[in-house]
Design an enzyme around this catalytic site. Structure first.
Site, PDB file in Angstrom:
ATOM      1  N   SER A  56     -57.200 -13.157  27.834  1.00  0.00           N
ATOM      2  CA  SER A  56     -56.903 -11.950  28.593  1.00  0.00           C
ATOM      3  C   SER A  56     -58.057 -11.482  29.454  1.00  0.00           C
ATOM      4  O   SER A  56     -59.263 -11.473  28.702  1.00  0.00           O
ATOM      5  CB  SER A  56     -56.132 -10.966  28.179  1.00  0.00           C
ATOM      6  OG  SER A  56     -56.863 -10.307  27.035  1.00  0.00           O
ATOM      7  N   ASP A  57     -58.012 -10.538  30.463  1.00  0.00           N
ATOM      8  CA  ASP A  57     -58.875  -9.634  30.771  1.00  0.00           C
ATOM      9  C   ASP A  57     -59.057  -8.743  30.076  1.00  0.00           C
ATOM     10  O   ASP A  57     -57.741  -8.281  29.084  1.00  0.00           O
ATOM     11  CB  ASP A  57     -59.025  -9.163  32.135  1.00  0.00           C
ATOM     12  CG  ASP A  57     -60.459  -8.650  32.603  1.00  0.00           C
ATOM     13  OD1 ASP A  57     -61.129  -8.345  31.788  1.00  0.00           O
ATOM     14  OD2 ASP A  57     -60.435  -8.245  34.105  1.00  0.00           O
ATOM     15  N   TRP A  58     -60.056  -7.683  29.573  1.00  0.00           N
ATOM     16  CA  TRP A  58     -60.043  -6.834  28.373  1.00  0.00           C
ATOM     17  C   TRP A  58     -59.116  -5.701  28.500  1.00  0.00           C
ATOM     18  O   TRP A  58     -59.056  -4.919  29.655  1.00  0.00           O
ATOM     19  CB  TRP A  58     -61.366  -6.045  28.341  1.00  0.00           C
ATOM     20  CG  TRP A  58     -62.516  -6.799  27.518  1.00  0.00           C
ATOM     21  CD1 TRP A  58     -63.270  -6.346  26.387  1.00  0.00           C
ATOM     22  CD2 TRP A  58     -62.433  -8.353  27.319  1.00  0.00           C
ATOM     23  NE1 TRP A  58     -63.978  -7.328  25.843  1.00  0.00           N
ATOM     24  CE2 TRP A  58     -63.548  -8.542  26.213  1.00  0.00           C
ATOM     25  CE3 TRP A  58     -61.913  -9.346  28.029  1.00  0.00           C
ATOM     26  CZ2 TRP A  58     -63.922  -9.782  25.736  1.00  0.00           C
ATOM     27  CZ3 TRP A  58     -62.726 -10.837  27.372  1.00  0.00           C
ATOM     28  CH2 TRP A  58     -63.279 -10.794  26.371  1.00  0.00           C
TER      29      TRP A  58
END
Ligand code: BGC
Length: 791
Positions: free
Chosen positions: A262-264
């Site tokens: 995932s993106d953060w």
């Protein structure tokens, strides 16, 4: 929540033994972050923790932070301040180690040189290894749909071919040195407005041909170990929870065998994301772990789904471990030199009436203006911002190449907050000094602390004060050179009054020396624009849809992104895609292609003789665009299908070959759900910018997919007559119902050609029939079977 899991692509389950030995909690831990930058390890099974770090133009790595145990949650406040903090010092709240600040993708892209990208990847890998980083969170490879987008400097181009080729170079370079690449942000993350909730609403062909295409190329050609899902929604579904995107397309169609991270903090529904194919959730979050555990306990997340994601984490850990070596320091000098070389090659000369190059030590009195001459603007803001190992200061580099005492510097526009009076005074001082100078060199930039990650630019202007400064100085100084350290296109109201414009973009820590070396002719500029520079914002193809409303951002221009949109509307840009000047001149001749025909799966080779006809060594980029004569798809009059950068000494000539793949001549056909090569003649236009294509060769494309559309319930008679299978089945129906032979029925069908009412209703009304839906369904089925058999 989606539970009907697609197959997931990759072969077998190579980690079965360890999977069987892991308990559920360990699996949940493995697919969840460990602090801010690591995965969990399981020492008893020899499973290693993997360290990741940003970012796309150099390593931002804090050993202290990477070592931290999040105790359930990564340091959220630190993360938010890192991404949103603005200001020259903003890099990280807890001291990242210095690393080489390489040119950003805006400059790297402008080299049009995948070999440089590959070298860059290798250098990134060396720096990662020196810190024990197993995966670099880059390259970024979203399409630069609008020049306003906050992260344009992290991406390569408005064109998917150029983006894909350059990103593949970086991925190859990293991974051949044993460090994983994480391509990001997948997908359609083209603006920072409401970045975690905005829905990018994109019609299927634009999505396939523009926004997914570069990722497809990289996945198929360079096999990145990791893909990062993006924050935004795509056609209504959060990208990190998008089964079609993360599994159907990425794995089943393209064969991705790596890990999706995932993106953060990009996941809102962890069980849904895991089921969709977002394997790893970063960074650590006790809440998301608890929700996943609840999903596993309730059965909403079946054990196979957790196993599949766990296996992918194990595969990444194995890949990283297989290449692990003892940390060794990287060669900071060599990397600085590489940064300088790429910065030079990616700097674009947009205008020059002969003032450049300057004569070293004899350029007369030089007035250097702009705060950027002493505090150079070399990178963007946000998670990509890092601490350079050193910084070449443009003023110092200019002084070094000038006769002693001939260089003066003034800010021209005050740094930091200031009043109108202060700004006027700074400008007046600059204008007064300009009277007494031979050449004024203005370093100008876009507003700092305003755009970057989490914020788009407000307009295409420079930092307030710079347009006025340039205009005033140009009216006074004997000659004026403008150096634009900008992320993407800006407007230039003073363009007709200045003598030269040089654009290094955000060119990294060696920008100062790179630009000085170009100003003084140690090298000839050779960068080419990777986006179109418009005359005004309203000309940008995305203008009518940007930035969306009500949480939806409709990509109104469809596939007509960037130069495709300008060319389709015959708009005159300020500077076109692919454009860039040199101090030398090149002649292209003898354009040939190795075959007069092309079919699906084939590759053409275009050959071009290129001669450096000028007085200096230099580099040119040969560009090949395809222009089908009877286009089936609306993609603008021409599209980039191949390019090659060639370095030539003065007087030297060489035959350059440019491969052109049939697949890059093809388009996504929404009626068939696949890429289709157009049939008919295709002109391959050859030149040195999208608007300077004086040479051409024609090839005939043969398609394996006929032009006619598949039969539908609502197909009009003309469409049916064009489709031989539909025509046969519909005529057979008519023959049956009217008791005539098929030939007569076909003639009757032809008489209906002009009807715009669907064919079944047309026949019913014209011949006073009542057709059953079951009869119609049978015809549809038979026609589809015929279509599938082909012919
Ligand atoms: C950015 C990513 C970055 C991540 C970790 C996010 O905000 O969108 O590009 O890799 O943070 O810093």
């Amino acid at each position: 929540m989606q539970t009907d899991l697609p197959a997931g692509g990759e072969p077998g389950a190579p980690h079965d033994e360890r999977l069987a030995a892991l308990d559920t909690d360990e699996k949940i831990a493995l697919v969840s972050g460990n602090g801010m930058w690591r995965t969990h390890g399981v020492p008893r099974l020899g499973i290693r923790s993997v360290v990741m770090a940003d970012g796309p133009n150099g390593l931002r790595f804090s050993p202290e932070q990477a070592a931290e145990d999040g105790g359930g949650n990564a340091d959220f406040a630190d993360f938010i301040s890192l991404v949103t903090r603005r200001g020259a010092a903003a890099a990280h709240t807890r001291g990242p180690e210095p690393a080489t600040c390489f040119p950003t993708a805006s400059t790297v892209g402008a080299t049009w040189d995948p070999r440089s990208a590959r070298e860059l990847g290798r250098a990134f890998a060396a720096e990662c290894r020196s810190f024990g980083v197993g995966v670099l969170l880059g390259p970024g490879m979203n399409i630069r749909r609008t020049p306003l987008a906050g992260r344009t400097s992290e991406y390569y181009s408005e064109d998917p071919l150029l983006t894909g080729v350059m990103a593949a170079g970086v991925v190859h370079g990293l991974q051949e040195c044993g460090v994983g690449a994480c391509v990001k942000h997948f997908a359609a993350n083209n603006s920072e407005i409401e970045r975690t909730s905005m829905d990018s609403v994109i019609e299927e062909r634009a999505l396939r041909d523009i926004y997914l295409r570069a990722f497809e190329r990289v996945v198929r050609e360079a096999a990145p170990w990791v893909v990062m899902s993006s924050y935004n929604r795509l056609n209504g579904v959060q990208a990190a929870q998008h089964p079609w995107l993360l599994t159907r397309v990425l794995r089943d169609e393209w064969g991705f065998d790596g890990l999706v991270v995932s993106d953060w903090h990009g996941i809102t529904d962890r069980p849904a994301s895991l089921l969709a194919g977002n394997d790893l959730d970063m960074p650590e979050s006790a809440q998301r772990v608890a929700r996943l555990r609840a999903g596993v306990t309730s059965g909403a997340v079946p054990p196979e789904a957790l196993d599949r994601a766990t296996a992918r984490v194990l595969r990444l850990a194995d890949r990283v471990a297989a290449h692990e070596t003892a940390p060794a320091p990287f060669d900071a000098d060599a990397h600085h030199d590489l940064a300088a070389r790429i910065a030079r090659a990616g700097t674009v000369l947009l205008a020059n009436n002969g003032v450049l190059p300057l004569e070293p030590a004899a350029a007369g009195k030089l007035l250097v203006l702009g705060t950027g001459a002493v505090e150079p603007v070399v990178q963007g803001f946000g998670s990509a911002r890092m601490v350079p190992t050193r910084l070449d200061v443009p003023l110092t580099e200019i002084e070094r190449r000038s006769a002693p005492g001939t260089v003066t510097h003034l800010p021209g526009v005050p740094a930091g907050p200031h009043t109108d009076d202060e700004r006027r005074a700074a400008r007046a001082a600059a204008v007064a000094a300009a009277k007494d100078s031979d050449v004024a060199i203005v370093f100008a930039h876009t507003p700092q602390n305003a755009d970057g990650e989490n914020a788009d630019r407000a307009d295409l202007g420079l930092e307030p004060g710079y347009d006025e400064l340039i205009a005033a100085v140009a009216a006074t100084a004997a000659r004026t050179v403008v150096v634009l350290t900008v992320p993407d296109a800006v407007t230039m109201p003073w363009i007709d009054d200045v003598d030269a414009v040089l654009v290094p973009f955000y060119a990294g820590q060696a920008m100062g020396s790179a630009v000085a070396s170009l100003l003084f002719g140690e090298h000839s500029p050779s960068g080419k624009l990777t986006t179109t520079f418009p005359r005004r914002l309203a000309d940008t193809p995305s203008f009518l849809g940007y930035p969306g409303e009500g949480g939806r951002h409709v990509y109104v221009e469809g596939a007509l992104v960037g130069y495709r949109g300008y060319d389709a509307r015959d708009l005159d840009p300020l500077f076109p895609f692919g454009f860039g000047l040199s101090y030398t001149t090149f002649a292209l001749s003898d354009v040939t292609v190795d075959s007069g025909t092309v079919a699906a799966g084939e590759r053409l080779t275009v050959s071009v003789r290129v001669r450096n006809t000028g007085p200096r060594d230099g580099a040119e980029v040969v560009q090949v665009y395809a222009a089908p004569e009877r286009p089936r798809f609306r993609s603008g009059p021409r599209e980039l299908v191949g390019f090659a950068r060639v370095e030539l000494a003065a007087g030297q000539e060489r035959t350059v070959t440019v491969p052109v793949d049939a697949d890059d001549l093809a388009h996504w056909d929404v009626t068939r759900g696949r890429r289709v090569l157009d049939d008919g003649p295709v002109r391959l236009l050859v030149g040195t910018s999208s608007r300077d294509l004086p040479h051409q060769v024609t090839v005939r494309a043969t398609t394996d997919v006929p032009r006619w559309a598949p039969l539908r319930r609502d197909s009009a008679p003309a469409a049916v007559l064009a489709n031989p299978h539909a025509r046969r089945e519909v005529a057979a129906l008519l023959a049956r119902r009217l008791g005539v032979d098929p030939g007569t029925a076909d003639e009757l069908l032809q008489e209906c050609r002009r009807s715009f009412v669907n064919v079944f209703d047309t026949l019913a009304n014209r011949f006073r029939l009542v057709l059953d839906e079951s009869e119609i369904d049978a015809v549809l089925t038979a026609a589809r079977q015929g279509e599938a058999r082909g012919g």
